[in-house]
Design an enzyme around this catalytic site. Sequence first.
Site, PDB file in Angstrom:
ATOM      1  N   ASP A 116      28.749  -4.992  33.767  1.00  0.00           N
ATOM      2  CA  ASP A 116      28.220  -5.157  35.107  1.00  0.00           C
ATOM      3  C   ASP A 116      27.447  -6.479  35.078  1.00  0.00           C
ATOM      4  O   ASP A 116      27.139  -7.006  34.003  1.00  0.00           O
ATOM      5  CB  ASP A 116      27.306  -3.977  35.456  1.00  0.00           C
ATOM      6  CG  ASP A 116      26.650  -4.115  36.818  1.00  0.00           C
ATOM      7  OD1 ASP A 116      27.347  -4.491  37.773  1.00  0.00           O
ATOM      8  OD2 ASP A 116      25.435  -3.868  36.908  1.00  0.00           O
ATOM      9  N   ASP A 137      24.558  -7.858  37.742  1.00  0.00           N
ATOM     10  CA  ASP A 137      23.144  -7.790  38.118  1.00  0.00           C
ATOM     11  C   ASP A 137      22.451  -6.646  37.376  1.00  0.00           C
ATOM     12  O   ASP A 137      22.874  -5.499  37.454  1.00  0.00           O
ATOM     13  CB  ASP A 137      22.996  -7.597  39.628  1.00  0.00           C
ATOM     14  CG  ASP A 137      23.577  -8.768  40.416  1.00  0.00           C
ATOM     15  OD1 ASP A 137      23.555  -9.900  39.900  1.00  0.00           O
ATOM     16  OD2 ASP A 137      24.068  -8.537  41.531  1.00  0.00           O
TER      17      ASP A 137
END
Length: 183
Positions: A8, A10
């Site tokens: 992922d 952020d």
Amino acid sequence: MQKIIVLDRDGVINYDADEFIKSADEWRPLPGSLEAIARLKSHGWWVAVATNQSGIKRGYYSRHTLSAMHQKMQAGLVSLGVKGGQGVDWVSYSPYLTHDHSPSRKPGLGMLQAIEQRFGLSLAGAPMVGDTLADVQAALGKAMQPVLVKTGKGQRTLQTQHPLLQQVTVFDDLYTAVEDILK
């Protein structure tokens, strides 16, 4: 067999903000995250990113601005000695909102399917590092090894005590997760 990991963005690679990261200037890597990616690359791993980016549909930033953020990430890797073009191998993003019910938005599997198509492989058994329950759900939906980091929204995710989290390995940050993966 080629080793691949899905990250992922952020809260895993860069600082996250509830009010969104809206520019390349606001995009700042978390301590050790780019070094972790550089370590993966030095060990022959492909690194793919799967990131929900609803800020595009909300009008907070454009696809061009998102590209500038990713160029900054790649430049950071180059500054660590990762050869140009050898940084993150693929970035998949979903610009949709939760209520759009897009299969590309995590926990949907669309971005992971796109990664499989891009590399011509199955992600089953590969690690996926995230900081939210949606990341865990997507990883489990593809029979991947879900890894949760405490950075970003990771602590909040752990506090939910969701039953799926019992199947997840938890680390302080991406660097410590990668150190364990490379053992």
